[in-house]
Design a protein around this motif. Structure first.
Motif, mmCIF file in Angstrom:
data_model
loop_
_atom_site.group_PDB
_atom_site.id
_atom_site.type_symbol
_atom_site.label_atom_id
_atom_site.label_comp_id
_atom_site.label_asym_id
_atom_site.label_seq_id
_atom_site.Cartn_x
_atom_site.Cartn_y
_atom_site.Cartn_z
ATOM 1 N N PHE A 136 -8.787 17.483 -1.539
ATOM 2 C CA PHE A 136 -7.447 17.396 -0.568
ATOM 3 C C PHE A 136 -6.349 16.521 -1.084
ATOM 4 C CE2 PHE A 136 -5.151 16.659 3.578
ATOM 5 C CZ PHE A 136 -4.445 17.843 3.528
ATOM 6 N N PRO A 137 -5.914 17.086 -2.369
ATOM 7 C CA PRO A 137 -4.835 16.312 -3.291
ATOM 8 C C PRO A 137 -3.754 15.847 -2.216
ATOM 9 C CG PRO A 137 -5.766 18.195 -4.500
ATOM 10 C CD PRO A 137 -6.098 18.550 -2.943
ATOM 11 N N LEU A 138 -3.504 16.490 -1.242
ATOM 12 C CA LEU A 138 -2.341 16.239 -0.377
ATOM 13 C C LEU A 138 -2.579 15.047 0.369
ATOM 14 C CD1 LEU A 138 -0.702 19.675 0.818
ATOM 15 C CD2 LEU A 138 -0.057 18.177 -1.196
ATOM 16 N N ALA A 139 -3.675 14.529 0.441
ATOM 17 C CA ALA A 139 -3.838 13.324 1.318
ATOM 18 C C ALA A 139 -3.001 12.065 0.891
ATOM 19 C CB ALA A 139 -5.471 13.080 1.184
ATOM 20 N N PRO A 140 -2.878 11.853 -0.352
ATOM 21 C CA PRO A 140 -2.027 10.662 -0.470
ATOM 22 C C PRO A 140 -0.414 10.865 -0.007
ATOM 23 C CG PRO A 140 -3.339 11.144 -2.438
ATOM 24 C CD PRO A 140 -3.482 12.050 -1.507
ATOM 25 N N ALA A 141 0.031 12.314 -0.265
ATOM 26 C CA ALA A 141 1.138 12.512 0.336
ATOM 27 C C ALA A 141 1.512 12.267 1.841
ATOM 28 C CB ALA A 141 1.521 13.891 -0.171
ATOM 29 N N LEU A 142 0.490 12.987 2.425
ATOM 30 C CA LEU A 142 0.486 12.791 3.784
ATOM 31 C C LEU A 142 0.145 11.303 4.500
ATOM 32 C CD1 LEU A 142 -1.930 15.724 5.027
ATOM 33 C CD2 LEU A 142 0.811 15.767 4.944
ATOM 34 N N ALA A 143 -0.517 10.535 3.761
ATOM 35 C CA ALA A 143 -0.651 9.185 4.075
ATOM 36 C C ALA A 143 0.705 8.534 3.837
ATOM 37 C CB ALA A 143 -1.623 8.597 3.197
ATOM 38 N N LEU A 144 1.437 8.781 2.588
ATOM 39 C CA LEU A 144 2.725 8.369 2.474
ATOM 40 C C LEU A 144 3.713 8.350 3.397
ATOM 41 C CD1 LEU A 144 4.867 6.811 0.760
ATOM 42 C CD2 LEU A 144 5.240 8.851 -0.516
ATOM 43 N N VAL A 145 3.776 9.793 3.819
ATOM 44 C CA VAL A 145 4.917 10.013 5.042
ATOM 45 C C VAL A 145 4.278 9.349 6.311
ATOM 46 C CG1 VAL A 145 5.666 11.843 6.466
ATOM 47 C CG2 VAL A 145 5.338 12.233 4.003
ATOM 48 N N TYR A 165 0.751 -1.344 0.066
ATOM 49 C CA TYR A 165 0.124 0.049 -0.135
ATOM 50 C C TYR A 165 0.862 1.318 0.049
ATOM 51 C CZ TYR A 165 -3.104 3.541 1.987
ATOM 52 O OH TYR A 165 -3.925 4.682 2.403
ATOM 53 N N THR A 166 1.796 1.243 1.024
ATOM 54 C CA THR A 166 2.946 2.345 0.886
ATOM 55 C C THR A 166 3.728 2.742 -0.214
ATOM 56 O OG1 THR A 166 3.023 1.918 3.354
ATOM 57 C CG2 THR A 166 4.559 3.523 2.217
ATOM 58 N N TYR A 167 3.977 1.289 -1.003
ATOM 59 C CA TYR A 167 4.590 1.520 -2.268
ATOM 60 C C TYR A 167 3.722 2.172 -3.368
ATOM 61 C CZ TYR A 167 6.788 -0.366 -6.568
ATOM 62 O OH TYR A 167 7.472 -0.459 -7.830
ATOM 63 N N MET A 168 2.536 1.708 -3.513
ATOM 64 C CA MET A 168 1.606 2.117 -4.497
ATOM 65 C C MET A 168 1.198 3.626 -4.191
ATOM 66 S SD MET A 168 0.957 0.042 -6.815
ATOM 67 C CE MET A 168 -0.784 0.388 -7.458
ATOM 68 N N LEU A 169 1.420 4.154 -2.671
ATOM 69 C CA LEU A 169 1.079 5.582 -2.777
ATOM 70 C C LEU A 169 2.012 6.540 -3.170
ATOM 71 C CD1 LEU A 169 0.013 5.694 1.051
ATOM 72 C CD2 LEU A 169 -1.323 6.086 -0.873
ATOM 73 N N PHE A 170 3.327 6.085 -3.603
ATOM 74 C CA PHE A 170 4.248 6.908 -4.040
ATOM 75 C C PHE A 170 3.612 7.566 -5.349
ATOM 76 C CE2 PHE A 170 7.704 4.640 -1.487
ATOM 77 C CZ PHE A 170 8.448 5.855 -1.303
ATOM 78 N N LEU A 171 3.348 6.829 -6.189
ATOM 79 C CA LEU A 171 2.761 7.557 -7.440
ATOM 80 C C LEU A 171 1.404 8.373 -7.019
ATOM 81 C CD1 LEU A 171 2.691 7.485 -10.471
ATOM 82 C CD2 LEU A 171 1.130 5.711 -10.491
#
Length: 925
Positions: free
Chosen positions: A698-707, A318-324
């Protein structure tokens, strides 16, 4: 002379639950150790034998002194491996316990340990080094017992090396770079691959047994030991038989029960042949310096079992897929940030000649004043960052991303199922829970096998239990809805107060007291914080309710139990976490009418959105809940266990850690809850919902989730390796009920994002204005433009049309004001009714939702069918393994039949020879 054997009758009751204290006290005088030979049912104890009592005494656990080998994983003889540890407090050394309570616990413990020894286990007790009141009982499973229970639990073991050639990776030319992201191969070596088959004691020669001590891994041995401990009896009273380590732990008979870590996490063991797997996991996985390395999943699975392994595999994937998704989301955010200064409608809001001249109507009754539109200048600029065409593209991208995520996860999961021997982990292979077995008093005919079996309740009883459970869940969900309504009322009341205080100025200075603090923003932030606190409180309360309901329903297997609890908890959490977001996105500001005829909720006027819409409020809500939840979870998961362990070490007196035995060091660690992994999944699935359901705002949600996830993986790893006792290994084929939940979220996410863009953002009204109402026949411009959009999106209201209840106290000679809606102006034959612009916007919104949903759902359907769930190479390997297993078993059967025929022929020849000899003797006589 032996006591008569007593068989279990149909009226006997097996249970794990203690009777009340009063009953215990009354029965203490009568209760004596059963002085007879008991036969336990075979379905509970596959190696059942009668419990033999010699001279009125039960067999006692052998006592042994600590041999000053702190790293030893064996009994004092150095041969028998420790498979499990039981810890109890010596009843004779307790100072405050009542005598009858201590004696009852002692009787139960002695009977339980005698039952374990009767079932073939070997026990050795050692006194604690630091606290002489504690006793540690070491449990060892001999070879014969291991073989028996390996067959009972259908454990798959190697039969032949894997002869299929592995396909080389298409990225092998990058190995010089990627090798730095893998664990050190010198420390964690890749194990040989084998074809496996379910273990059968009668076919021992089929399996690749090099060394008996290493044939069953420590996690397998611990799993089998746990199975026996959960089914061994500890008390018999009349027709009631009580069993299981769980109730003994709850009743205080034992303080703890756990498998051993193989060494300290930061120091290698001094013992020869110790694998030091815990040390390797810490160095290459849990240590902060290894945050960039790929997880050693095979070693995690080997040490902690498949259930822990599959969780970290899913979290890593899941974290790996969040990169994209994070990269695309950040690009959309940057695009919005760069275009906020060039946005025409935002410039109009901030322009003193346009937004500064527009006087807006009060947003509450009487005490709220008029205000100028340019007071929301900063809010409109911030809104441009999230409400732009990039958000639309990102929402469509995320709808495709979630489909690819689930489909590729299925493929990866299929690979793990094959590699970890869980392909055929079927329901019939999973044993019933001891709690279920204890309540089996009714008889029924199995619809599949036709054999009579015991069940805990009738069909009617099951229906009643399920109905009560459903009713309780619905009640708590309604309780959450009530709390959301309470927050809504708070928003209305506080908005009234903020509007009164922040805008109590004369007409010349109708701006807020502070540039960035508007009544809407202040209300949104405080309401979000209060809502977060309510969420955390209700979570704590409902957790106990959900566990009680699931226990009451009495699922058969542990998988059924976890799936039932998962569904209940997620339904509750879904409403608890997302209800406020759904309210802001789809309810707030949608039913406010116009200033002359406002809508009321109770005595409060329904709240409105900012002139730019409610999207920025939804973004604020998501940021607060996601951030607050991450901080709260880290405090609970990391700081609390660490603080408890540090406090215990600070208060502990005695020898240094290097002289404390391995089992006592592990006892001082924190126990891992039986539902600990469940909460880890729940945390990530709730986050997945935030990332997908509301990503359009909130387009930054995946970035926050990744971190967060990059920290989460290492924090969870550090936690279970360093702060917790070794987790009991469990078998698992997949992520269970979470898979359909994730699929449901992805389907719902398409609809929510389409409706957020259509109804929450202002994108559709702006597009309608740009293409239709900015030019002839509705507009005065010759070319398509956004100039004049703000003026066209705000309707006019005559202040003389205020009712007495809603009229503001000071009118400042203002004759008209503006409000957010598409209605005819005063003086028009259809004044204050919706105009043509409104119906164009509604039609465009509905068309947008239908078109977007159909396109995305069609894309999801095509991708789901194009991408196979199981890779072709894995299918080949599974077929090869089945073929080899069948061939080997067939050859074994042939050899067995041939050997028996040969033995029969030899016996027949011998009998014939004996008969001939006898005849010769008769003739001689």
């Amino acid at each position: 002379m032996e006591a008569p054997t007593r068989k279990m009758s149909e009226n006997d009751i097996l249970e794990m639950e203690s009777v009340s204290d009063a009953d215990e006290l009354d029965a203490d005088a009568r209760l004596e150790m059963v002085d007879e030979e008991v036969v336990y049912p075979e379905e509970f104890l596959p190696t059942y034998n009668s419990l033999k009592i010699k001279d009125g005494q039960l067999p006692k656990t052998q006592l042994a002194e600590f041999n000053n080998c702190p790293d030893s994983l064996f009994f004092n003889d150095g041969v028998r491996r420790i498979d499990f540890i039981l810890v109890y407090e010596d009843e004779d050394k307790k100072e405050f316990d009542k005598k009858h309570v201590s004696q009852r616990r002692k009787r139960r413990r002695e009977f339980f340990e005698a039952s374990l020894m009767n079932m073939g286990l070997e026990l050795e007790a050692t006194k604690a080094v630091q606290d002489d009141k504690l006793m540690f009982v070491k449990v060892h499973m001999p070879w014969d017992v291991l073989c028996t229970y390996a067959e009972v639990l259908h454990i798959k073991l190697p039969i032949q090396p894997n002869d299929l050639s592995t396909r080389s990776s298409p990225w092998r030319f990058l190995s010089c770079i990627t090798k730095h992201f893998y664990p050190d191969e010198k420390l964690i070596r890749k194990e040989a691959e084998y074809f496996t088959a379910p273990f059968e004691k009668s076919r021992l020669g089929l399996f690749c047994i090099k060394e008996r001590d290493l044939f069953f891994t420590p996690s397998m041995r611990s799993r089998m030991a746990s199975y026996i401990l959960s089914r061994a009896p500890y008390e018999i009273r009349g027709n009631v038989k009580k069993f299981g380590i769980t109730k003994l732990l709850d009743g205080g008979v034992y303080r703890a029960a756990y498998p051993l870590h193989d060494c300290r996490f930061n120091v290698r063991s001094k013992e020869d042949n110790c694998p030091n797997e815990r040390f390797l996991l810490y160095q290459e996985w849990a240590h902060p310096k290894s945050f960039y390395k790929i997880q050693p999943l095979d070693l995690i699975r080997k040490y902690y079992g498949e259930k822990i392994g599959i969780y970290f595999a899913w979290l890593g994937f899941y974290t790996y897929m969040l990169f994209l998704a994070a990269v695309v989301g950040v690009c959309c955010f940057i695009y919005g940030y760069k275009t906020q200064e060039t946005s025409t409608w935002s410039k109009e809001v901030c322009d003193p000649e346009i937004g500064g001249q527009i006087v807006m109507c009060p947003q509450c009754d009487k005490f709220c004043n008029f205000w100028r539109l340019n007071s929301t200048c900063e809010a409109s600029k911030n809104l441009c960052i999230f409400d732009n065409f990039g958000t639309l593209v990102f929402a469509v991208f995320m709808s495709v991303w979630v489909t690819l995520f689930l489909e590729f996860w299925k493929r990866y999961q299929a690979e793990l199922e094959y590699e970890w021997d869980t392909v055929e982990f079927l329901e019939q292979e999973e044993p019933p829970r001891p709690e279920y077995e204890a309540k089996c008093v009714h008889e029924r005919k199995n619809p599949i096998t036709g054999v009579k079996e015991k069940v805990p309740f009738t069909a009617c009883g099951r229906c009643i239990r399920v109905s009560i459970g459903i009713g309780t869940v619905l009640f708590w969900i309604l309780l959450i809805v009530a709390s959301i309504v309470a927050v809504m009322v708070y928003r209305l009341a506080v908005f009234f107060a903020f509007s009164t205080r922040l805008r109590q100025q004369d007409l010349k200075t109708l701006e807020p007291l502070k540039e960035y603090v508007t009544p809407q923003m202040a209300t949104s932030v405080t309401a979000s914080l209060i809502n977060f606190v309510i969420i955390m409180i209700l979570n704590t309360l409902y957790e106990r309710v959900a566990i009680w309901i699931t226990n009451f329903e009495l699922p058969r297997t542990k998988t059924d139990y976890e799936n039932s609890l998962t569904l209940k908890m997620f339904l509750f959490q879904f409403v608890n976490y997302y209800s406020s977001c759904f309210y802001i996105a789809f309810a707030k500001g949608k039913a406010v009418s116009y200033p002359g005829n406002p809508v009321y909720i109770g005595r409060y006027r329904n709240e409105e959105c900012d002139p730019g819409g409610c999207l920025i409020e939804l973004t604020t809500q998501l940021a607060i809940i996601m951030g607050g939840k991450a901080i709260w979870n880290n405090i609970q998961e990391v700081l609390l266990p660490w603080a408890k362990n540090m406090f215990f070490r600070h208060c502990q007196r005695g020898d240094a850690e290097s002289t404390i035995p391995r089992w006592e060091q592990d006892y001082h660690l924190q126990p891992f809850s039986s539902l600990g992994l469940f909460y880890e999944y729940l945390e990530m699935v709730i986050q997945f919902g935030f990332v997908t359901l509301f990503v359009a705002s909130f387009p930054l949600a995946p970035a926050l989730a990744l971190v967060n996830n990059l920290f989460e993986i290492r924090v969870d790893a550090w936690k279970i390796v360093t702060q917790f006792r070794r987790i009991e290994p469990e078998k698992a084929q997949d992520i269970g009920a979470w898979q359909p939940i994730l699929q449901g979220i992805t389907i719902l996410a398409v609809a929510t994002n389409a409706m957020i863009i259509a109804f929450t953002s202002d994108m559709i009204p702006r597009l309608v204005y740009y293409w239709s109402f900015s030019v002839y026949p509705y507009g005065d411009h010759t070319d398509h433009t956004m100039q004049g959009y703000i003026n066209s999106s705000l309707s006019v209201f005559n202040t003389s049309d205020f009712t007495e209840d809603s009229k503001p106290e000071g009118l400042y000679n203002i004759t008209t004001c503006r409000y957010r809606d598409f209605r005819f102006p005063p003086g028009h034959p259809k004044q204050y009714e919706h105009n043509m612009y409104y119906w164009h916007v509604i039609a465009a919104k509905l068309a947008f939702i239908i078109v977007l949903e159909h396109i995305v759902y069609l894309t999801k359907f095509v991708l789901a069918n194009i991408i196979p769930d199981v890779p072709y190479a894995v299918k080949e390997q599974i077929k090869r393994e089945k073929y080899l297993t069948q061939v080997i078993l067939h050859e074994t059967n042939l050899k067995l039949v041939t050997r028996r025929l040969k033995e029969n022929e030899e016996e027949a020849a011998k009998d014939t020879e004996d008969d001939n000899s006898q005849k010769d003797l008769d003739l001689d006589f």
